[in-house]
Design a protein around this motif. Structure first.
Motif, PDB file in Angstrom:
ATOM      1  N   THR A 201       0.844  -1.189   0.000  1.00  8.11           N
ATOM      2  CA  THR A 201       0.000   0.000   0.000  1.00  8.11           C
ATOM      3  C   THR A 201       0.887   1.249   0.000  1.00  8.11           C
ATOM      4  N   TYR A 202       0.281   2.376  -0.290  1.00  9.86           N
ATOM      5  CA  TYR A 202       1.000   3.658  -0.334  1.00  9.86           C
ATOM      6  C   TYR A 202       1.786   3.902   0.953  1.00  9.86           C
ATOM      7  N   GLN A 203       1.122   3.812   2.098  1.00  8.08           N
ATOM      8  CA  GLN A 203       1.796   4.124   3.358  1.00  8.08           C
ATOM      9  C   GLN A 203       2.843   3.080   3.711  1.00  8.08           C
ATOM     10  N   GLU A 204       2.568   1.810   3.407  1.00  6.11           N
ATOM     11  CA  GLU A 204       3.566   0.768   3.657  1.00  6.11           C
ATOM     12  C   GLU A 204       4.840   1.027   2.865  1.00  6.11           C
ATOM     13  N   TYR A 205       4.690   1.449   1.616  1.00  6.75           N
ATOM     14  CA  TYR A 205       5.863   1.716   0.782  1.00  6.75           C
ATOM     15  C   TYR A 205       6.646   2.910   1.331  1.00  6.75           C
ATOM     16  N   LEU A 206       5.935   3.980   1.689  1.00  3.70           N
ATOM     17  CA  LEU A 206       6.622   5.135   2.258  1.00  3.70           C
ATOM     18  C   LEU A 206       7.357   4.765   3.540  1.00  3.70           C
ATOM     19  N   ASN A 207       6.739   3.970   4.375  1.00  2.00           N
ATOM     20  CA  ASN A 207       7.386   3.571   5.630  1.00  2.00           C
ATOM     21  C   ASN A 207       8.680   2.811   5.365  1.00  2.00           C
ATOM     22  N   LYS A 208       8.684   1.958   4.350  1.00  2.00           N
ATOM     23  CA  LYS A 208       9.899   1.230   3.991  1.00  2.00           C
ATOM     24  C   LYS A 208      11.017   2.194   3.590  1.00  2.00           C
ATOM     25  N   ILE A 209      10.676   3.209   2.808  1.00  2.00           N
ATOM     26  CA  ILE A 209      11.677   4.182   2.350  1.00  2.00           C
ATOM     27  C   ILE A 209      12.202   5.007   3.523  1.00  2.00           C
ATOM     28  N   ILE A 210      11.307   5.415   4.401  1.00  2.00           N
ATOM     29  CA  ILE A 210      11.709   6.188   5.578  1.00  2.00           C
ATOM     30  C   ILE A 210      12.609   5.340   6.480  1.00  2.00           C
ATOM     31  N   ASP A 211      12.240   4.086   6.694  1.00  2.00           N
ATOM     32  CA  ASP A 211      13.035   3.202   7.544  1.00  2.00           C
ATOM     33  C   ASP A 211      14.447   2.987   6.988  1.00  2.00           C
ATOM     34  N   ALA A 212      14.605   3.141   5.677  1.00  2.50           N
ATOM     35  CA  ALA A 212      15.927   3.005   5.059  1.00  2.50           C
ATOM     36  C   ALA A 212      16.795   4.233   5.290  1.00  2.50           C
ATOM     37  N   GLY A 213      16.200   5.320   5.818  1.00  2.00           N
ATOM     38  CA  GLY A 213      16.994   6.504   6.157  1.00  2.00           C
ATOM     39  C   GLY A 213      16.739   7.720   5.312  1.00  2.00           C
ATOM     40  N   PHE A 214      15.734   7.685   4.450  1.00  6.70           N
ATOM     41  CA  PHE A 214      15.433   8.826   3.593  1.00  6.70           C
ATOM     42  C   PHE A 214      14.479   9.772   4.337  1.00  6.70           C
ATOM     43  N   GLY A 215      14.939  11.000   4.608  1.00  5.47           N
ATOM     44  CA  GLY A 215      14.209  11.918   5.465  1.00  5.47           C
ATOM     45  C   GLY A 215      13.231  12.835   4.774  1.00  5.47           C
ATOM     46  N   THR A 216      13.321  12.952   3.444  1.00  6.09           N
ATOM     47  CA  THR A 216      12.391  13.797   2.688  1.00  6.09           C
ATOM     48  C   THR A 216      11.920  13.029   1.464  1.00  6.09           C
ATOM     49  N   ILE A 217      10.609  13.014   1.251  1.00  2.32           N
ATOM     50  CA  ILE A 217      10.021  12.296   0.112  1.00  2.32           C
ATOM     51  C   ILE A 217       9.053  13.223  -0.592  1.00  2.32           C
ATOM     52  N   GLU A 218       9.172  13.290  -1.912  1.00  2.00           N
ATOM     53  CA  GLU A 218       8.253  14.072  -2.729  1.00  2.00           C
ATOM     54  C   GLU A 218       7.472  13.121  -3.637  1.00  2.00           C
ATOM     55  N   ILE A 219       6.161  13.172  -3.558  1.00  5.97           N
ATOM     56  CA  ILE A 219       5.318  12.349  -4.425  1.00  5.97           C
ATOM     57  C   ILE A 219       5.143  13.086  -5.745  1.00  5.97           C
ATOM     58  N   LYS A 251      18.613  12.512   3.142  1.00  2.00           N
ATOM     59  CA  LYS A 251      18.749  13.486   4.210  1.00  2.00           C
ATOM     60  C   LYS A 251      18.263  12.823   5.497  1.00  2.00           C
ATOM     61  N   PRO A 252      18.831  13.198   6.640  1.00  2.00           N
ATOM     62  CA  PRO A 252      18.405  12.554   7.897  1.00  2.00           C
ATOM     63  C   PRO A 252      16.919  12.747   8.151  1.00  2.00           C
ATOM     64  N   VAL A 253      16.320  11.748   8.751  1.00  2.00           N
ATOM     65  CA  VAL A 253      14.919  11.855   9.160  1.00  2.00           C
ATOM     66  C   VAL A 253      14.848  12.810  10.349  1.00  2.00           C
ATOM     67  N   ALA A 254      14.021  13.832  10.245  1.00  2.00           N
ATOM     68  CA  ALA A 254      13.905  14.829  11.308  1.00  2.00           C
ATOM     69  C   ALA A 254      13.327  14.204  12.569  1.00  2.00           C
ATOM     70  N   GLU A 255      13.534  14.882  13.697  1.00  2.00           N
ATOM     71  CA  GLU A 255      13.060  14.369  14.975  1.00  2.00           C
ATOM     72  C   GLU A 255      11.553  14.138  14.968  1.00  2.00           C
ATOM     73  N   GLY A 256      10.833  15.005  14.287  1.00  2.00           N
ATOM     74  CA  GLY A 256       9.384  14.860  14.224  1.00  2.00           C
ATOM     75  C   GLY A 256       8.898  13.920  13.148  1.00  2.00           C
ATOM     76  N   GLY A 257       9.806  13.276  12.440  1.00  2.00           N
ATOM     77  CA  GLY A 257       9.428  12.345  11.384  1.00  2.00           C
ATOM     78  C   GLY A 257       9.831  12.840  10.008  1.00  2.00           C
ATOM     79  N   ALA A 258       9.736  11.970   9.032  1.00  2.00           N
ATOM     80  CA  ALA A 258      10.113  12.325   7.661  1.00  2.00           C
ATOM     81  C   ALA A 258       9.174  13.379   7.102  1.00  2.00           C
ATOM     82  N   ARG A 259       9.705  14.174   6.171  1.00  2.00           N
ATOM     83  CA  ARG A 259       8.908  15.196   5.502  1.00  2.00           C
ATOM     84  C   ARG A 259       8.394  14.621   4.185  1.00  2.00           C
ATOM     85  N   ILE A 260       7.080  14.490   4.091  1.00  2.00           N
ATOM     86  CA  ILE A 260       6.450  13.916   2.913  1.00  2.00           C
ATOM     87  C   ILE A 260       5.629  14.989   2.223  1.00  2.00           C
ATOM     88  N   PHE A 261       6.012  15.324   1.003  1.00  2.00           N
ATOM     89  CA  PHE A 261       5.292  16.316   0.206  1.00  2.00           C
ATOM     90  C   PHE A 261       4.403  15.576  -0.789  1.00  2.00           C
TER      91      PHE A 261
END
Length: 323
Positions: A201-219, A251-261
């Motif tokens: 699913t959309y959120q499952e895929y994003l979570n995988k990318i964030i868990d790999a260390g990517f702190g900013t994601i643009e859809i 980029k590092p994942v921010a303390e408040g979580g990844a930035r998803i645009f």
């Protein structure tokens, strides 16, 4: 035989005989001046979207493309770099590499700007890339990672993160699912190889990318892709698959979580100065792109002088406009 062996065999077949209808093989590449695509390369356009975002590529960058296929997107990347070995194209299937090599020779005959040595073809595995740490500016994959089972997807994303320089960009185009895919389809190795049953699913895929260390994601794009229908796939209801194009930044994942645009904006039309939750000023009377956390923050405030738009699942980094 495991699913990776099935995938290897499937794409060996696809390298020898183009598979019409596999992913978006009938889609046309976008126009570039002086760019001619060999017919054989177009017939092997095994992708579900695009990873080549033209306005963001520069000649000095080194680009890694995993899962070369017929070579179309590697050729598009080379259009912008135009120097020896500036595009590294990795594939596990020797027959696919051979076909891409033939296609690059054809491309050189039809494109004065291109030389086959612009693309360095390498046999290798997405789970253990033959590329040094922090050595590329851009990494890309199109309609490959959805084939992997979840543990292998975790490894593949970690490998992309490893080889990217700090601030580097990961371009992804992959199918996602709007509903969980039943286990009997997930276990079908050939359907998985065809990009039809391994999608998250959309959120499952994003979570995988964030868990790999990517702190900013643009859809960049989210659009219909396929339907798994009840009759053919023994389902209780149809399942819509979508194609998701995104850019993830090393980029590092921010303390408040990844930035998803995801195309959300704030339009402020009040009188006093307005700031977001991190103290950034929100401009007045201009659609202002914000990431998911900020959009949710203003939705909770429920101010009468702020409109928060819904996600469009299309974000290109530009702000709104006023004529």
């Amino acid at each position: 035989m495991g699913y990776l062996d099935t995938t290897h065999g499937f794409y060996k077949e696809a390298s020898l005989t183009p598979q019409v209808g596999l992913c978006c093989v009938t889609s046309q590449a976008r126009f570039l001046p002086g760019f001619t695509i060999p017919v054989a390369m177009q017939e092997m356009n095994y992708g579900c979207g695009t990873t080549v975002h033209f306005g963001e590529l520069s000649p000095e960058e080194t680009i890694l493309y995993v899962g070369v296929g017929g070579g179309l997107e590697a050729l598009q990347f080379a259009y912008f770099t135009r120097r020896p070995q500036s595009v590294i194209a990795v594939d596990k299937v020797p027959e696919m590499l051979d076909k891409a090599r033939e296609n690059f020779i054809l491309a050189a005959k039809n494109n004065d700007w291109f030389r086959p040595d612009f693309v360095q073809l390498m046999q290798g595995d997405a789970l253990s890339l033959p590329v040094e740490d922090e050595s590329v500016n851009v990494a890309a994959q199109n309609c490959l990672f959805n084939i992997f089972e979840q543990d292998d997807l975790t490894k593949a994303l970690a490998e992309m993160h490893r080889v990217l320089k700090p601030g580097g960009r990961l371009y992804i185009s992959d199918p996602i699912t709007t509903k969980p895919i039943p286990e009997h389809l997930r276990k079908d190795e050939r359907l998985r190889a065809m990009c039809l049953s391994g999608a998250l699913t959309y959120q499952e895929y994003l979570n995988k990318i964030i868990d790999a260390g990517f702190g900013t994601i643009e859809i960049r794009m989210r659009r219909p892709f396929r339907v798994l229908d009840k009759q053919r796939y023994s389902l209780e209801e149809n399942i819509l698959l979508e194609s998701l194009d995104l850019v993830a930044y090393n980029k590092p994942v921010a303390e408040g979580g990844a930035r998803i645009f995801a195309g959300e904006t704030i339009i402020y039309f009040g009188k006093e100065r307005l700031m977001d939750e991190d103290g950034r000023i929100i401009p007045r009377d201009i659609p202002h792109p914000v990431y998911q956390k900020t959009a949710d923050y203003f939705r909770e405030l429920n101010r009468c002088d702020v409109v928060v738009t819904d996600p469009t699942y299309h974000y290109n980094g530009s702000g709104g406009g006023c004529c």
